[in-house]
Design an enzyme around this catalytic site. Structure first.
Site, mmCIF file in Angstrom:
data_model
loop_
_atom_site.group_PDB
_atom_site.id
_atom_site.type_symbol
_atom_site.label_atom_id
_atom_site.label_comp_id
_atom_site.label_asym_id
_atom_site.label_seq_id
_atom_site.Cartn_x
_atom_site.Cartn_y
_atom_site.Cartn_z
ATOM 1 N N PRO A 127 3.138 -64.229 73.964
ATOM 2 C CG PRO A 127 1.923 -64.392 75.776
ATOM 3 C CD PRO A 127 2.927 -63.495 75.200
ATOM 4 C CD GLU A 128 2.650 -62.948 67.900
ATOM 5 O OE1 GLU A 128 1.564 -62.370 67.705
ATOM 6 O OE2 GLU A 128 3.807 -62.316 68.149
ATOM 7 C CG HIS A 144 7.639 -63.742 88.455
ATOM 8 N ND1 HIS A 144 7.858 -62.561 88.661
ATOM 9 C CD2 HIS A 144 8.928 -64.587 88.420
ATOM 10 C CE1 HIS A 144 9.473 -62.528 88.777
ATOM 11 N NE2 HIS A 144 9.975 -63.802 88.607
ATOM 12 N NE ARG A 194 10.104 -58.520 79.745
ATOM 13 C CZ ARG A 194 10.601 -58.156 78.520
ATOM 14 N NH1 ARG A 194 10.534 -59.242 77.562
ATOM 15 N NH2 ARG A 194 10.835 -56.995 78.278
#
Ligand SMILES: [Zn+2]
Length: 270
Positions: A2-3, A91, A110
């Protein structure tokens, strides 16, 4: 990853469901993110009314009455609203349950993201030394020009330095340098003021367009996957090494700068 535009889109997507709501409880199924989620987060947040959801660089600041939850999506994190009690997948590490019956659910395969608590988030060690926001008035090409004098560092890693300006990730640095006609390998200190003024405008324009694209996905924050509009923008150079330049037809080249792949047009960028 994500930017900044995706983080801003996330902020806009979740804020209407959080602002003014009281937290009923915090369910943490997995505490081990990049840093452990504080043991007492449930105690600190439960019963608190959420006053605002703000963003600083790629951090989300969920402001409650007695402190602020600092969130970072890391490499693979996302936030969305679900019905309280919806069974969680593997997750889906955290639910912040609200009086409304919805829960803000944090998903992160992650686990490089973070959820931290702070009384004074803008002075938290992760945020205190960040440069200005790219879309704010404190940032412009003149700042790039002034800070770059005497620097041998290549211009691309220079504009990606969070102390210079926040939120210019690899995609946006690559695209903005193409738009401004600047070779990413050029030493930052060798670029004239007029070219930096164009670059500053290109950074603002490209980030603003990306945020606008994300706006079409705001409804996906309830029930959807909470993954806003990645790569919906037309890309001119990023990820296109070996393909033809959309402007001049030359073959785009790739180089590595500061450990990052950097694509550029050998004819349009000098
Ligand atoms: Zn070209």
């Amino acid at each position: 990853m994500p930017e900044l535009p995706e983080v801003e889109t996330t902020r806009r997507g979740i804020e209407p469901y959080l602002k003014g709501q009281r937290v009923s409880r915090v369910l943490v199924r997995e505490r081990r993110l990049r840093w452990p989620i504080p043991e007492d987060l449930d105690v600190r947040l439960s019963g608190q009314r959420i006053q605002a959801v703000e963003r600083r660089a790629k951090y989300l600041l969920i402001r409650a009455e007695s402190g602020t939850l600092i969130g970072h999506l890391g490499m693979s994190g996302s936030l969305r609203l679900v019905e309280c009690g919806l069974p969680a997948g593997r997750h889906e590490h955290v639910d912040i349950e609200l009086e409304s019956g919805l829960a803000l659910r944090y998903t992160d395969p992650r686990r490089f993201g973070a959820l931290l608590w702070s009384q004074d988030p803008l002075h938290h060690e992760l945020l205190a030394r960040l440069g200005p926001e790219p879309l704010g008035e404190e940032f412009d090409g003149e700042r790039l020009y002034q800070l770059s004098r005497g620097k041998q560092l290549a211009v691309k890693p220079f504009i990606m330095d969070n102390a210079v300006v926040v939120g210019v990730g690899n995609i946006y640095a690559t695209e903005a340098l193409f738009a401004a006609g600047i070779d990413p390998r050029r030493p930052a200190g060798s670029i004239a003021r007029a070219r930096y003024l164009r670059l500053g405008e290109a950074i603002k324009r490209i980030l603003a367009q990306a945020i606008e694209c994300g706006g079409t996905t705001l409804r996906d924050f309830v029930g959807g996957d909470g993954k806003p509009g990645y790569f919906q923008q037309e890309l001119f150079v990023y990820g296109r090494a070996g393909e033809f330049c959309k402007s001049c037809g030359s073959t785009l080249r790739e180089t590595r700068l500061g450990q990052r792949a950097s694509v550029y047009c050998p004819r349009c960028q000098r």
